[in-house]
Scaffold this motif. Sequence first.
Motif, short mmCIF file in Angstrom:
data_model
loop_
_atom_site.label_atom_id
_atom_site.label_comp_id
_atom_site.label_asym_id
_atom_site.label_seq_id
_atom_site.Cartn_x
_atom_site.Cartn_y
_atom_site.Cartn_z
N TYR A 176 0.83 -1.20 0.00
CA TYR A 176 0.00 0.00 0.00
C TYR A 176 0.87 1.26 0.00
N ARG A 192 -2.01 1.79 -9.47
CA ARG A 192 -3.22 0.97 -9.45
C ARG A 192 -2.86 -0.51 -9.31
N GLU A 193 -1.82 -0.92 -10.00
CA GLU A 193 -1.38 -2.32 -9.92
C GLU A 193 -1.00 -2.70 -8.50
N TRP A 194 -0.31 -1.78 -7.80
CA TRP A 194 0.14 -2.10 -6.44
C TRP A 194 -0.95 -1.94 -5.40
N ALA A 196 -3.94 -2.87 -6.06
CA ALA A 196 -4.60 -4.16 -6.25
C ALA A 196 -3.85 -5.27 -5.53
N LYS A 197 -2.51 -5.24 -5.59
CA LYS A 197 -1.71 -6.24 -4.89
C LYS A 197 -1.85 -6.09 -3.37
N LEU A 199 -4.53 -4.95 -1.83
CA LEU A 199 -5.86 -5.47 -1.50
C LEU A 199 -5.85 -7.00 -1.47
N GLU A 200 -5.13 -7.59 -2.39
CA GLU A 200 -5.03 -9.05 -2.46
C GLU A 200 -4.44 -9.63 -1.18
N SER A 210 -9.07 -0.96 -1.15
CA SER A 210 -10.26 -1.10 -1.99
C SER A 210 -10.86 0.27 -2.32
N LEU A 213 -8.63 2.05 -4.89
CA LEU A 213 -8.85 1.50 -6.24
C LEU A 213 -10.14 2.04 -6.83
N ASP A 217 -10.72 4.34 -10.21
CA ASP A 217 -11.58 3.89 -11.29
C ASP A 217 -12.80 4.79 -11.48
#
Length: 260
Positions: A176, A192-194, A196-197, A199-200, A210, A213, A217
């Motif tokens: 984050y 955005r890619e990180w 998402a990572k 959040l994963e 979340s 992101l 968007d």
Amino acid sequence: MPIPPEVTGEEIDPDVRQELMSLPKGLADDVARNLVMVAQLIDEEPEKAYGYSRVALRLASRVAAVREAAGFAAYATQKYSEALAEFRAARRMSGGVELWPVMADCERGLGRPERALAMAGEPEVQKLDKAGQVEMRLVAAGARRDMGQLDAAIVTLQSPELASGAVHPWTARLRYAYADALLAAGREREAREWFAKALEADKDGATDASDRLAEMDGVEFVDAFDESDDIDESPAGEASEDAGAESDVDDEGHRDADKG
């Protein structure tokens, strides 16, 4: 300060209980109960936790665990000078290095990021466990950002721990922080890619990845029901084609917090 009768003090961590053994039993129990209240309240009601920590401190200021708890309670209420003093006292008593990262973060809170960076280069960092070293990296990156050194903050966070696919308790916060630094530097696609990572890896909701992101968007929460829609002011019997058209809206949307 009143303590609920169901709080006995037995809930305290065994290591802390061991430290309290140096006190008379009645006093140890009182201190333990106050420390339990600190632990229970520090996240949601930090000011109340701070109050209980001050009671424990008055009762047993020579116990390292009490000084540490008082430090965290002060830290949670942004009393950074007080927190730093308590952490230093706890460290002198215990001889450990576990508090080094949060002490450095107190320096940031006091507007002294250069001191936090200096601490990141001290030998104590090499004595930290992996989680502590990651925490120190996060603090150092934050200090770089405090000083307006965004690129240096990004580089500071680049590490084997960041690149690893394994998930640890600190993984979500590290990813984050990296995403946030990338976004601040204008590198939105990578950010955005990180996020998402992050959040994963964030199984406990430790970050607001979340939400970040969703913001990126362009997604927003909308009310599924608007009370004003329940009031029909059109004349009785009138066709409601316009109203039908107005109600044809896209109801998609969903919009915490690192805390770092």
